[in-house]
Motif scaffolding. Structure first.
Motif, PDB file in Angstrom:
ATOM      1  N   THR A  16       0.814  -1.217   0.000  1.00  0.00           N
ATOM      2  CA  THR A  16       0.000   0.000   0.000  1.00  0.00           C
ATOM      3  C   THR A  16       0.850   1.270   0.000  1.00  0.00           C
ATOM      4  OG1 THR A  16      -0.159  -0.144   2.420  1.00  0.00           O
ATOM      5  CG2 THR A  16      -1.954  -1.105   1.141  1.00  0.00           C
ATOM      6  N   SER A  17       2.082   1.178   0.464  1.00  0.00           N
ATOM      7  CA  SER A  17       2.940   2.366   0.498  1.00  0.00           C
ATOM      8  C   SER A  17       3.793   2.505  -0.756  1.00  0.00           C
ATOM      9  CB  SER A  17       3.842   2.341   1.735  1.00  0.00           C
ATOM     10  OG  SER A  17       4.696   1.212   1.712  1.00  0.00           O
ATOM     11  N   GLY A  18       3.684   1.539  -1.690  1.00  0.00           N
ATOM     12  CA  GLY A  18       4.430   1.634  -2.943  1.00  0.00           C
ATOM     13  C   GLY A  18       5.909   1.383  -2.808  1.00  0.00           C
ATOM     14  N   VAL A  19       6.287   0.541  -1.852  1.00  0.00           N
ATOM     15  CA  VAL A  19       7.699   0.226  -1.608  1.00  0.00           C
ATOM     16  C   VAL A  19       7.973  -1.209  -2.050  1.00  0.00           C
ATOM     17  CG1 VAL A  19       9.430  -0.155   0.197  1.00  0.00           C
ATOM     18  CG2 VAL A  19       7.948   1.853   0.282  1.00  0.00           C
ATOM     19  N   GLU A  90      19.994  -3.832  -4.395  1.00  0.00           N
ATOM     20  CA  GLU A  90      19.947  -2.401  -4.053  1.00  0.00           C
ATOM     21  C   GLU A  90      18.575  -1.780  -4.309  1.00  0.00           C
ATOM     22  OE1 GLU A  90      23.144  -0.516  -6.150  1.00  0.00           O
ATOM     23  OE2 GLU A  90      24.637  -1.947  -5.399  1.00  0.00           O
ATOM     24  N   TRP A  91      17.720  -2.473  -5.011  1.00  0.00           N
ATOM     25  CA  TRP A  91      16.361  -1.970  -5.235  1.00  0.00           C
ATOM     26  C   TRP A  91      15.465  -2.176  -4.014  1.00  0.00           C
ATOM     27  CZ3 TRP A  91      13.532  -2.213 -10.524  1.00  0.00           C
ATOM     28  CH2 TRP A  91      14.293  -1.557 -11.496  1.00  0.00           C
ATOM     29  N   GLU A  98      10.138   5.771  -7.721  1.00  0.00           N
ATOM     30  CA  GLU A  98      11.534   6.137  -7.943  1.00  0.00           C
ATOM     31  C   GLU A  98      12.230   5.131  -8.852  1.00  0.00           C
ATOM     32  OE1 GLU A  98      15.658   6.435  -5.285  1.00  0.00           O
ATOM     33  OE2 GLU A  98      13.713   6.237  -4.293  1.00  0.00           O
ATOM     34  N   LEU A  99      11.957   3.841  -8.618  1.00  0.00           N
ATOM     35  CA  LEU A  99      12.597   2.790  -9.414  1.00  0.00           C
ATOM     36  C   LEU A  99      12.160   2.839 -10.870  1.00  0.00           C
ATOM     37  CD1 LEU A  99      12.316  -0.170  -6.886  1.00  0.00           C
ATOM     38  CD2 LEU A  99      14.396   1.047  -7.538  1.00  0.00           C
ATOM     39  N   SER A 100      10.954   3.303 -11.124  1.00  0.00           N
ATOM     40  CA  SER A 100      10.440   3.335 -12.498  1.00  0.00           C
ATOM     41  C   SER A 100      11.236   4.286 -13.390  1.00  0.00           C
ATOM     42  CB  SER A 100       8.968   3.737 -12.503  1.00  0.00           C
ATOM     43  OG  SER A 100       8.803   5.074 -12.075  1.00  0.00           O
ATOM     44  N   LYS A 101      12.058   5.141 -12.790  1.00  0.00           N
ATOM     45  CA  LYS A 101      12.887   6.075 -13.552  1.00  0.00           C
ATOM     46  C   LYS A 101      14.261   5.490 -13.874  1.00  0.00           C
ATOM     47  CE  LYS A 101      10.596   9.901 -11.186  1.00  0.00           C
ATOM     48  NZ  LYS A 101      10.762  11.027 -10.221  1.00  0.00           N
TER      49      LYS A 101
END
Length: 235
Positions: A16-19, A90-91, A98-101
């Motif tokens: 739910t927090s997008g992590v 590291e992801w 953020e990772l989508s970039k």
């Protein structure tokens, strides 16, 4: 042939927090996730499970407990590291937005077989060890209990997607076409000649038909009549 019911863990606070939780310790089911796990446990309560194999991560152990507690036979729980979450290196712990970039993001989306997470594992290695673990347990359960054996494996979204892709004969580069929702149920039967993917990503529906004997290994030309229903009690 053995039948494995693949269950994804219920929704978590990280979802739910997008992590990207990965293998982070302490990630637990949220209230919705607990309801989802309870609903799935009710669906599986009528299935003659010989065991529940779980990823060692807490969210899967929680989901497994719901399943075992709802089952009259309380099937044994086995912990299997081979179906634990992907090592995202590291992801892990970073926000998906953020990772989508990152440049690697597009590789994960379009060519997963080439994706290697920095400081972690590749998606190809993830698939290889998870498929090997599932097939090993299935063979062991069938050898012990016979070809009609039914068991459950509680794992993670990408793990289940990769197992289904293998069973469907899909290249790993196509596995992003498969959706696996929290607490969903997918079903695979491993026959002598090939796997039979019976269901994917279901979150409702009666599963009592799994009490009936497994069909013949050969595929029914024309589609067949579908699973037989178990006899009514007392009939």
């Amino acid at each position: 042939m053995g039948t494995v019911i693949l269950v994804r863990h219920g929704r978590t606070t990280a979802n739910t927090s997008g992590v990207l939780a990965g293998r982070t310790a302490g990630v637990r089911l949220d209230e919705t996730g607990r309801r989802q796990a309870s609903r799935t446990a009710e669906r599986l309560a009528v299935v003659p499970l010989v065991a529940v194999v779980t990823s060692p991560l807490e969210r899967c152990r929680q989901t497994t407990k719901f399943i075992v507690d709802a089952h009259a036979d309380r099937p044994p729980t086995l912990v299997e590291r081979g179906i634990t979450e992907c090592d995202y290196g590291e992801w892990q712990g970073r926000r998906l937005a953020e990772l989508s970039k990152e440049k690697l993001w597009s590789v994960v989306q379009t060519q997963p077989s080439a994706a290697v997470f920095p400081g972690g594992e590749s998606l190809a290695a993830m698939q290889a060890r998870s498929v090997a673990a599932i097939r090993r347990h299935d063979a062991a359960f069938e050898a012990e209990f016979g070809p009609g054996v039914v068991w459950a494996a509680v794992s993670h979204g990408d793990i289940i997607k990769s197992i289904l892709a293998d069973a469907l004969g899909m290249h790993l580069d196509l596995f992003q076409r498969i959706s696996i929702n929290p607490a969903s149920v997918s079903i695979v039967r491993y026959g002598t000649d090939r796997p039979d993917v019976v269901a994917t990503n279901t979150d409702s529906g009666d599963l009592s038909w799994l009490r009936a004997p497994a069909p013949e290994a050969d595929a029914a030309v024309g589609g067949g009549a579908g699973p037989g229903m178990p006899a009514e009690s007392g009939s």
